[in-house]
Design a protein around this motif. Structure first.
Motif, short mmCIF file in Angstrom:
data_model
loop_
_atom_site.label_atom_id
_atom_site.label_comp_id
_atom_site.label_asym_id
_atom_site.label_seq_id
_atom_site.Cartn_x
_atom_site.Cartn_y
_atom_site.Cartn_z
N TYR A 1 -1.17 6.62 -10.04
CA TYR A 1 -2.25 6.97 -9.12
C TYR A 1 -3.00 8.23 -9.55
CZ TYR A 1 -0.48 3.57 -5.78
OH TYR A 1 -0.10 2.40 -5.16
N ASP B 1 0.83 -1.18 0.00
CA ASP B 1 0.00 0.00 0.00
C ASP B 1 0.88 1.25 0.00
OD1 ASP B 1 -2.54 -1.30 2.30
OD2 ASP B 1 -2.02 -1.78 0.24
N ASP C 1 -5.47 6.88 -5.33
CA ASP C 1 -6.14 5.61 -5.66
C ASP C 1 -5.79 5.26 -7.10
OD1 ASP C 1 -8.80 4.17 -4.12
OD2 ASP C 1 -8.33 3.57 -6.18
N GLN C 2 -5.92 3.99 -7.44
CA GLN C 2 -5.70 3.58 -8.82
C GLN C 2 -6.99 3.61 -9.63
OE1 GLN C 2 -3.02 0.07 -7.58
NE2 GLN C 2 -2.12 0.77 -9.49
N GLY D 1 -13.86 8.76 -2.40
CA GLY D 1 -13.76 7.32 -2.53
C GLY D 1 -12.36 6.75 -2.44
N TYR D 2 -11.38 7.60 -2.19
CA TYR D 2 -9.98 7.19 -2.26
C TYR D 2 -9.63 6.16 -1.19
CZ TYR D 2 -9.33 10.93 -5.59
OH TYR D 2 -9.43 11.72 -6.70
N CYS D 3 -8.73 5.25 -1.57
CA CYS D 3 -8.32 4.20 -0.66
C CYS D 3 -7.20 4.66 0.27
CB CYS D 3 -7.87 2.99 -1.47
SG CYS D 3 -7.55 1.52 -0.48
N TYR D 4 -6.32 5.52 -0.22
CA TYR D 4 -5.12 5.89 0.55
C TYR D 4 -5.16 7.38 0.90
CZ TYR D 4 -3.74 1.50 -1.56
OH TYR D 4 -3.72 0.20 -1.96
N TRP D 5 -4.86 7.65 2.18
CA TRP D 5 -4.93 9.03 2.70
C TRP D 5 -3.70 9.33 3.55
CZ3 TRP D 5 -9.06 12.33 1.72
CH2 TRP D 5 -10.17 11.75 1.09
#
Length: 119
Positions: free
Chosen positions: A31, A1, A97-98, A106-110
């Protein structure tokens, strides 16, 4: 990640400028990335977005004052903020996010956030 670390926040007077940076732990070229902000008592809102081709989108409230950019060689996302106003005061977060989420949450990574205060 991917890990994201923001920097560059601080206190500035109205009309001043700041440049935020978001350092990523891996190549950011794959990304879709964005900057969000959240003021106390408010929902988190997207302010600027950049896709994998460099296409950008801005929230109406920051358009023509903020500029998002990405340096793939340095694995870093930037937000240049000019003509700052007191209403820009908030915690600023970068996200990645990808998948393309634009200015939506909606992003997965913060990242952990960096505080910007305008007075």
């Amino acid at each position: 990640d991917v890990q994201l670390v923001e920097s560059g926040g601080g206190s500035v007077q109205t009309g001043g400028s700041l440049r935020l940076a978001c350092a990523a732990s891996e190549n950011v070229s794959k990304y879709y990335m964005a900057w969000f902000r959240q003021a106390p008592g408010n929902l988190r809102e997207g302010v600027a977005y950049i896709d994998i081709n460099g296409y950008t989108t801005y929230a109406h409230s920051v358009k023509d004052r903020f500029t998002i950019s990405k340096d793939n060689a340095k694995n870093t996302l930037y937000l240049q903020m000019d003509s700052l106003k007191p209403e820009d005061t908030a915690m600023y977060y970068c996200a990645a996010d990808q998948l393309a989420f634009g200015l939506s949450n909606g992003y997965c990574y913060w990242g952990q956030g960096t505080q910007v205060t305008v007075s």
